[in-house]
Design a protein around this motif. Structure first.
Motif, short mmCIF file in Angstrom:
data_model
loop_
_atom_site.label_atom_id
_atom_site.label_comp_id
_atom_site.label_asym_id
_atom_site.label_seq_id
_atom_site.Cartn_x
_atom_site.Cartn_y
_atom_site.Cartn_z
N TRP A 60 0.82 -1.21 0.00
CA TRP A 60 0.00 0.00 0.00
C TRP A 60 0.86 1.27 0.00
CZ3 TRP A 60 -1.92 2.62 4.92
CH2 TRP A 60 -2.76 3.69 4.62
N LYS A 61 1.82 1.35 0.93
CA LYS A 61 2.59 2.56 1.12
C LYS A 61 3.74 2.72 0.12
CE LYS A 61 0.79 4.94 4.51
NZ LYS A 61 0.32 6.34 4.28
N PHE A 62 4.39 1.63 -0.24
CA PHE A 62 5.61 1.73 -1.03
C PHE A 62 5.43 1.30 -2.48
CE2 PHE A 62 6.95 1.38 3.37
CZ PHE A 62 7.88 2.41 3.47
N LEU A 63 4.48 0.42 -2.76
CA LEU A 63 4.27 -0.02 -4.14
C LEU A 63 3.08 0.68 -4.80
CD1 LEU A 63 4.92 -3.87 -3.81
CD2 LEU A 63 6.56 -2.02 -4.22
N GLY A 64 2.31 1.41 -4.01
CA GLY A 64 1.22 2.19 -4.56
C GLY A 64 -0.03 1.41 -4.91
N PHE A 65 -0.21 0.22 -4.31
CA PHE A 65 -1.42 -0.55 -4.57
C PHE A 65 -2.61 0.04 -3.81
CE2 PHE A 65 1.43 -4.44 -5.29
CZ PHE A 65 1.45 -4.22 -6.66
N ALA A 66 -3.80 -0.14 -4.37
CA ALA A 66 -5.03 0.22 -3.66
C ALA A 66 -5.14 -0.64 -2.41
CB ALA A 66 -6.23 0.00 -4.57
N PRO A 67 -5.83 -0.17 -1.36
CA PRO A 67 -5.90 -0.94 -0.10
C PRO A 67 -6.36 -2.38 -0.27
CG PRO A 67 -6.76 1.26 0.23
CD PRO A 67 -6.49 1.14 -1.24
N ALA A 68 -7.40 -2.62 -1.05
CA ALA A 68 -7.88 -4.00 -1.25
C ALA A 68 -6.83 -4.83 -1.97
CB ALA A 68 -9.19 -4.00 -2.03
N THR A 69 -6.16 -4.27 -2.95
CA THR A 69 -5.12 -4.98 -3.69
C THR A 69 -3.93 -5.27 -2.79
OG1 THR A 69 -5.82 -3.81 -5.69
CG2 THR A 69 -3.70 -4.95 -5.77
N ALA A 70 -3.55 -4.32 -1.96
CA ALA A 70 -2.44 -4.53 -1.03
C ALA A 70 -2.77 -5.62 -0.02
CB ALA A 70 -2.12 -3.22 -0.30
N MET A 71 -4.02 -5.62 0.47
CA MET A 71 -4.45 -6.67 1.39
C MET A 71 -4.40 -8.03 0.70
SD MET A 71 -5.45 -7.42 4.39
CE MET A 71 -5.73 -9.11 4.94
N LEU A 72 -4.80 -8.08 -0.55
CA LEU A 72 -4.75 -9.33 -1.30
C LEU A 72 -3.31 -9.80 -1.46
CD1 LEU A 72 -6.19 -11.51 -2.95
CD2 LEU A 72 -6.01 -10.01 -4.96
N LEU A 73 -2.39 -8.89 -1.73
CA LEU A 73 -0.98 -9.27 -1.85
C LEU A 73 -0.48 -9.90 -0.56
CD1 LEU A 73 1.71 -9.23 -3.42
CD2 LEU A 73 2.13 -6.95 -2.45
N GLY A 92 -4.85 -23.32 4.05
CA GLY A 92 -6.26 -23.16 4.40
C GLY A 92 -6.53 -21.90 5.20
N LEU A 93 -5.58 -21.56 6.06
CA LEU A 93 -5.77 -20.39 6.93
C LEU A 93 -5.57 -19.08 6.20
CD1 LEU A 93 -4.02 -21.69 10.18
CD2 LEU A 93 -6.46 -21.58 9.66
N ALA A 94 -5.05 -19.12 4.98
CA ALA A 94 -4.95 -17.89 4.18
C ALA A 94 -6.29 -17.50 3.57
CB ALA A 94 -3.91 -18.07 3.08
N PHE A 95 -7.22 -18.43 3.54
CA PHE A 95 -8.52 -18.16 2.92
C PHE A 95 -9.26 -17.00 3.58
CE2 PHE A 95 -9.54 -21.82 0.05
CZ PHE A 95 -10.15 -21.07 -0.92
N PRO A 96 -9.37 -16.93 4.92
CA PRO A 96 -10.12 -15.81 5.50
C PRO A 96 -9.56 -14.45 5.10
CG PRO A 96 -9.67 -17.49 7.16
CD PRO A 96 -8.90 -17.86 5.94
N PHE A 97 -8.24 -14.35 4.97
CA PHE A 97 -7.63 -13.06 4.65
C PHE A 97 -7.78 -12.74 3.16
CE2 PHE A 97 -5.52 -14.92 8.32
CZ PHE A 97 -5.77 -13.92 9.26
N THR A 98 -7.81 -13.77 2.33
CA THR A 98 -8.14 -13.55 0.92
C THR A 98 -9.58 -13.08 0.79
OG1 THR A 98 -6.59 -15.30 0.28
CG2 THR A 98 -8.20 -14.62 -1.36
N ASN A 99 -10.48 -13.69 1.55
CA ASN A 99 -11.88 -13.26 1.54
C ASN A 99 -12.04 -11.85 2.11
OD1 ASN A 99 -12.89 -15.57 0.35
ND2 ASN A 99 -13.23 -16.62 2.29
N MET A 100 -11.18 -11.47 3.04
CA MET A 100 -11.20 -10.09 3.54
C MET A 100 -10.87 -9.12 2.42
SD MET A 100 -8.89 -8.25 6.50
CE MET A 100 -9.59 -9.17 7.88
N ALA A 101 -9.87 -9.45 1.62
CA ALA A 101 -9.51 -8.59 0.49
C ALA A 101 -10.66 -8.51 -0.51
CB ALA A 101 -8.25 -9.11 -0.19
N ILE A 102 -11.34 -9.64 -0.74
CA ILE A 102 -12.49 -9.65 -1.66
C ILE A 102 -13.60 -8.76 -1.11
CG2 ILE A 102 -14.31 -11.10 -2.62
CD1 ILE A 102 -12.24 -13.38 -2.72
#
Length: 425
Positions: A121-134, A184-194
């Motif tokens: 978000w801060k250094f690569l300039g991604f939108a918040p949702a995109t940065a969360m997905l990364l 499997g535990l990465a799924f909730p955070f991917t869904n958060m980005a969605i």
């Protein structure tokens, strides 16, 4: 007069020939690479990227713009690898198996998500949702490529107890058990980005539903499906007469496929996390097999062979994307950004997770460094693209691919030498 086109083969026929060749390569290659520093994933990537460099146009659509095929292929690859990972754990429910992995899952993984998301978000300039997905897709280590550091078969003494030499194999054990569950535990955070992409970045719009459904319900339900499915399949299989030798291979293959697809299908039908269900089911089956008098079913052997064939198919898809899409999406900043994530973020968060343990310092460094990124990250990214539109989607896809490629070379070329030097082979 009927004209016959002899030298104009159909693309489907070429595809069948290619699949036949790569399956043959997957079966024979390990015999030739076992003593070499070049690993199978590196070889597959170089070969497939080289082949499709000369292909005039992509036989597949751009995986970022049309993610369905890529999502399904990577999904299949991950669940096959999760079955193999669960079956590799010799004592899947012993605290010794999980005492370091739990720290990596509870401390290292969330820290990695936060740091990478902030960095994006801060250094690569991604939108918040995109940065969360990364952050979400990069945090989990990969079971598909995790075979580089997977635990080997234990050495048993006369009392069928695991010897001290196997107890020292903590680095492999921690990394394999971590890779088994964090996908499997990465799924909730991917869904958060969605949710952020669909509803907005403010937590008040989605947090309660996310916490109840995506975090608690889906994790717990997936684990329960895995426990019940693995136990039931083990009881059915282990109580049935074992077939004769000539049909044993087919028997083992059928069991391995069932152990992968049945828990996954049930978990997905009730909208829970199939990845967790598959891994837990494999762990339960492995435990039941270990305490049963018949211990020579060897499902993990077939699972590893299937995983190897699937790996070639997945790297074929990756090779196509590298030649038809990645070159246009790539930007030079992605190389230092990838190195920062792999060489600084993961080792530091890994060490933070292992603070206070009695591990040797060298083993802490090994566990912290070998956070292999691979096909699992690609799956989560395509899964998110399938469910929502993200700003800079092609850019984050290229960055994730760069991280995977660099991880394959950094971790792949050094794994054998490091493990052997630390007397872990």
């Amino acid at each position: 007069m009927i004209s016959i086109d002899i030298f104009t083969p159909d693309r489907y026929d070429i595809l069948l020939l290619y699949i036949g060749l790569i399956v043959l390569i997957a079966a024979l290659l390990p015999r030739f690479l076992s003593k070499h520093i070049v690993t199978e994933p590196i070889f597959y990537l170089m070969v497939t990227a080289g082949i499709f460099f000369f292909y005039p146009e992509s036989p597949l659509p751009h995986i970022g713009e049309d993610p369905y095929i890529g999502k399904r292929l990577t999904e299949l690859g991950v669940i096959i690898s999760l079955t193999a990972a669960g079956l590799k754990l010799k004592r899947p429910f012993a605290w010794q198996t999980w005492r370091y992995a739990v720290r990596l899952l509870v401390i290292t993984m969330p820290l990695t998500i936060v740091i990478v998301a902030f960095f994006g978000w801060k250094f690569l300039g991604f939108a918040p949702a995109t940065a969360m997905l990364l952050g979400a897709v990069i945090a989990p280590t990969d079971p598909v490529l995790g075979g580089l550091i997977a635990p080997k078969d234990p050495v048993l003494n006369s009392d069928s107890q695991i010897t001290e030499s196997h107890r020292e194999d903590t680095s492999r054990l921690a990394l394999t058990s971590e890779a088994g569950l964090n996908d499997g535990l990465a799924f909730p955070f991917t869904n958060m980005a969605i949710a952020m992409a669909l509803l907005g970045i403010y937590p008040s719009l989605w947090f309660t539903d996310w916490l109840i459904t995506d975090f608690f319900y889906k994790i717990i339900a997936g684990a329960l499906v895995g426990l019940a499915g693995g136990w039931l399949l083990a009881k059915i299989v282990l109580c049935c007469p074992k077939p004769r030798n000539h049909s044993l291979v087919l028997y083992i293959g059928s069991l391995s496929i069932s152990l992968t697809l049945i828990p996954y299908g049930i978990a997905e039908l009730i909208s829970s996390y199939g990845f967790i269900a598959v891994f837990v089911a494999a762990c339960v089956f492995r435990y039941e097999e270990s305490v049963h008098e018949s211990r020579d079913i060897l499902l993990h052997d077939f699972a590893e062979e299937t995983e190897r064939i699937m790996m070639v198919i997945l790297f074929t898809m990756l090779g196509i994307y590298i030649n038809h899409g990645f070159v246009q999406d790539f930007q030079w900043y992605m190389i230092p950004a990838s190195i920062f994530i792999l060489v600084i973020v993961r080792p530091l968060t890994g060490l933070a997770g292992l603070i206070g343990t009695h591990l040797q310092e060298s083993k802490r460094y090994i566990i912290s460094f070998y956070g292999i990124r691979g096909i699992g990250s690609l799956y989560y990214l395509l899964y998110a693209f399938y469910h929502a539109s993200f700003e800079q989607s092609n850019e984050i896809l290229a960055l994730t691919t760069t991280i995977i490629i660099i991880s394959m070379f950094i971790h792949g070329l050094s794994a054998k030498a490091v493990m052997k030097k630390r007397n872990l082979e």
